[in-house]
Motif scaffolding. Structure first.
Motif, PDB file in Angstrom:
ATOM      1  N   ALA A 101       0.810  -1.216   0.000  1.00 47.34           N
ATOM      2  CA  ALA A 101       0.000   0.000   0.000  1.00 47.34           C
ATOM      3  C   ALA A 101       0.845   1.269   0.000  1.00 47.34           C
ATOM      4  O   ALA A 101       0.372   2.339  -0.403  1.00 47.34           O
ATOM      5  CB  ALA A 101      -0.939   0.006   1.211  1.00 47.34           C
ATOM      6  N   ASP A 102       2.098   1.158   0.432  1.00 47.46           N
ATOM      7  CA  ASP A 102       2.981   2.329   0.493  1.00 47.46           C
ATOM      8  C   ASP A 102       3.932   2.434  -0.692  1.00 47.46           C
ATOM      9  O   ASP A 102       4.720   3.380  -0.777  1.00 47.46           O
ATOM     10  CB  ASP A 102       3.792   2.301   1.787  1.00 47.46           C
ATOM     11  CG  ASP A 102       2.932   2.465   3.025  1.00 47.46           C
ATOM     12  OD1 ASP A 102       1.884   3.148   2.926  1.00 47.46           O
ATOM     13  OD2 ASP A 102       3.282   1.910   4.083  1.00 47.46           O
ATOM     14  N   MET A 103       3.888   1.487  -1.616  1.00 51.84           N
ATOM     15  CA  MET A 103       4.814   1.510  -2.754  1.00 51.84           C
ATOM     16  C   MET A 103       4.280   2.406  -3.860  1.00 51.84           C
ATOM     17  O   MET A 103       3.100   2.352  -4.201  1.00 51.84           O
ATOM     18  CB  MET A 103       5.009   0.081  -3.296  1.00 51.84           C
ATOM     19  CG  MET A 103       5.683  -0.853  -2.324  1.00 51.84           C
ATOM     20  SD  MET A 103       5.842  -2.528  -3.022  1.00 51.84           S
ATOM     21  CE  MET A 103       6.365  -3.434  -1.553  1.00 51.84           C
ATOM     22  N   ASP A 104       5.178   3.228  -4.423  1.00 51.19           N
ATOM     23  CA  ASP A 104       4.747   4.095  -5.522  1.00 51.19           C
ATOM     24  C   ASP A 104       4.964   3.419  -6.877  1.00 51.19           C
ATOM     25  O   ASP A 104       5.610   2.370  -6.987  1.00 51.19           O
ATOM     26  CB  ASP A 104       5.437   5.455  -5.464  1.00 51.19           C
ATOM     27  CG  ASP A 104       6.953   5.387  -5.606  1.00 51.19           C
ATOM     28  OD1 ASP A 104       7.480   4.399  -6.167  1.00 51.19           O
ATOM     29  OD2 ASP A 104       7.631   6.340  -5.172  1.00 51.19           O
ATOM     30  N   TYR A 105       4.412   4.042  -7.887  1.00 52.79           N
ATOM     31  CA  TYR A 105       4.453   3.469  -9.236  1.00 52.79           C
ATOM     32  C   TYR A 105       5.883   3.319  -9.735  1.00 52.79           C
ATOM     33  O   TYR A 105       6.226   2.300 -10.356  1.00 52.79           O
ATOM     34  CB  TYR A 105       3.651   4.359 -10.185  1.00 52.79           C
ATOM     35  CG  TYR A 105       3.751   3.932 -11.631  1.00 52.79           C
ATOM     36  CD1 TYR A 105       2.980   2.884 -12.128  1.00 52.79           C
ATOM     37  CD2 TYR A 105       4.630   4.580 -12.510  1.00 52.79           C
ATOM     38  CE1 TYR A 105       3.077   2.483 -13.452  1.00 52.79           C
ATOM     39  CE2 TYR A 105       4.730   4.188 -13.831  1.00 52.79           C
ATOM     40  CZ  TYR A 105       3.957   3.144 -14.297  1.00 52.79           C
ATOM     41  OH  TYR A 105       4.061   2.748 -15.607  1.00 52.79           O
ATOM     42  N   ALA A 106       6.722   4.318  -9.486  1.00 56.37           N
ATOM     43  CA  ALA A 106       8.096   4.278 -10.002  1.00 56.37           C
ATOM     44  C   ALA A 106       8.851   3.080  -9.449  1.00 56.37           C
ATOM     45  O   ALA A 106       9.598   2.409 -10.174  1.00 56.37           O
ATOM     46  CB  ALA A 106       8.819   5.577  -9.650  1.00 56.37           C
ATOM     47  N   ARG A 107       8.654   2.801  -8.159  1.00 49.62           N
ATOM     48  CA  ARG A 107       9.316   1.637  -7.563  1.00 49.62           C
ATOM     49  C   ARG A 107       8.836   0.349  -8.237  1.00 49.62           C
ATOM     50  O   ARG A 107       9.645  -0.503  -8.609  1.00 49.62           O
ATOM     51  CB  ARG A 107       9.035   1.575  -6.065  1.00 49.62           C
ATOM     52  CG  ARG A 107       9.428   0.237  -5.439  1.00 49.62           C
ATOM     53  CD  ARG A 107       8.948   0.116  -4.008  1.00 49.62           C
ATOM     54  NE  ARG A 107       9.119  -1.240  -3.497  1.00 49.62           N
ATOM     55  CZ  ARG A 107       9.650  -1.533  -2.314  1.00 49.62           C
ATOM     56  NH1 ARG A 107      10.103  -0.556  -1.541  1.00 49.62           N
ATOM     57  NH2 ARG A 107       9.744  -2.778  -1.911  1.00 49.62           N
ATOM     58  N   LEU A 108       7.531   0.201  -8.357  1.00 54.67           N
ATOM     59  CA  LEU A 108       6.981  -1.028  -8.928  1.00 54.67           C
ATOM     60  C   LEU A 108       7.438  -1.217 -10.370  1.00 54.67           C
ATOM     61  O   LEU A 108       7.822  -2.321 -10.777  1.00 54.67           O
ATOM     62  CB  LEU A 108       5.460  -1.002  -8.854  1.00 54.67           C
ATOM     63  CG  LEU A 108       4.854  -1.069  -7.447  1.00 54.67           C
ATOM     64  CD1 LEU A 108       3.356  -0.797  -7.510  1.00 54.67           C
ATOM     65  CD2 LEU A 108       5.122  -2.420  -6.800  1.00 54.67           C
TER      66      LEU A 108
END
Length: 251
Positions: A101-108
């Protein structure tokens, strides 16, 4: 491998498991392509140690998530050493521990670009060059997965775990697809291994702390994983195809 000096490409070979595998292949007399993304100095040091061990080495810079760079990397290696016999699909990243829930799009996006797309691109290029129906002489691919693929890494790295689940599936499918074309495809699934990847995830103490809780009572070493990889590449594993080999201390 029956050639006098077989040729291997190891992605992410400047550190950790990739570096340890390069050194073991050097000791066995292989010619090794040492791939790296940014740390040229570490890659050059790995290459020098491969050559001191008795092998030959070439450093090749490439971001495995970049298709053109991957193709150029394979071309460069083959121009230098000749046809490739083996790929160790090792390059991978992890990020800081947190729930999904805390991961942003760029990381993924970066996680799946490197760990999944990058591995698929490298496996594709190896298949194109080694398949007997395309003029190759066969070979072996070892994908570096993770025990996280079956554990899930909740509240830590579910993105990383998912990316390694994709590697397991690719291994199983490619083993069936490429077996008739004289290419064996297997994977190792390391557990808590004492390498720099834990620090890049913000927890340098993770392997030591959690490794003590495994049945083995300690974290593993990069050299222990490398030994499994080198065995899977060797003729001693000639009837091993589609295996997911856990190197996880019983975890």
């Amino acid at each position: 491998m029956t050639r006098a000096q077989p040729v291997a490409l190891i992605t992410g070979a400047s550190r950790g498991i990739g570096r340890a595998t390069a050194l073991k292949l050097g000791q066995a007399g292989w010619a090794v392509g040492v791939n790296y993304t940014r740390d040229a100095l570490a890659a050059e040091q790995t290459a020098a140690e491969v050559e001191c061990a008795g092998g030959r080495a070439l450093t090749v810079q490439a971001d495995v998530a970049d298709e053109a760079a991957v193709i150029a990397m394979f071309d460069t290696l083959e121009r230098t050493f000749g046809p490739i016999d083996a790929l160790v699909n090792n390059a991978g990243i992890v990020a800081h521990s947190m729930p999904l829930a805390d991961m942003d799009y760029a990381r993924l996006k970066r996680m799946f670009d490197v760990n999944v797309l990058g591995a698929y691109l490298c496996a594709r290029e190896a298949a194109r060059r080694m398949s007997t129906d395309r003029g190759g002489h066969g070979g072996a691919i070892v994908n570096v997965s993770s025990a996280a693929a079956r554990l899930g890494s909740p509240n830590e790295y579910v993105d990383y775990a998912g990316s390694k689940g994709a590697i397991d599936t690719m291994t199983l499918g490619l083993a069936k697809e490429l077996g008739p074309r004289a290419i064996r495809v297997n994977a190792v699934r390391p557990g808590l291994i004492d390498t720099e990847i834990h620090a890049s995830g913000g927890r340098p103490e993770r392997a030591a702390t959690l490794g003590a809780q495994t049945p083995a009572g300690r974290p593993g070493t990069a050299e222990e994983v490398a030994a499994a990889i080198v065995w899977l590449l060797s003729d001693a594993a000639s009837y091993v195809n589609g295996a997911l080999l856990d190197v996880a201390g019983g975890r």
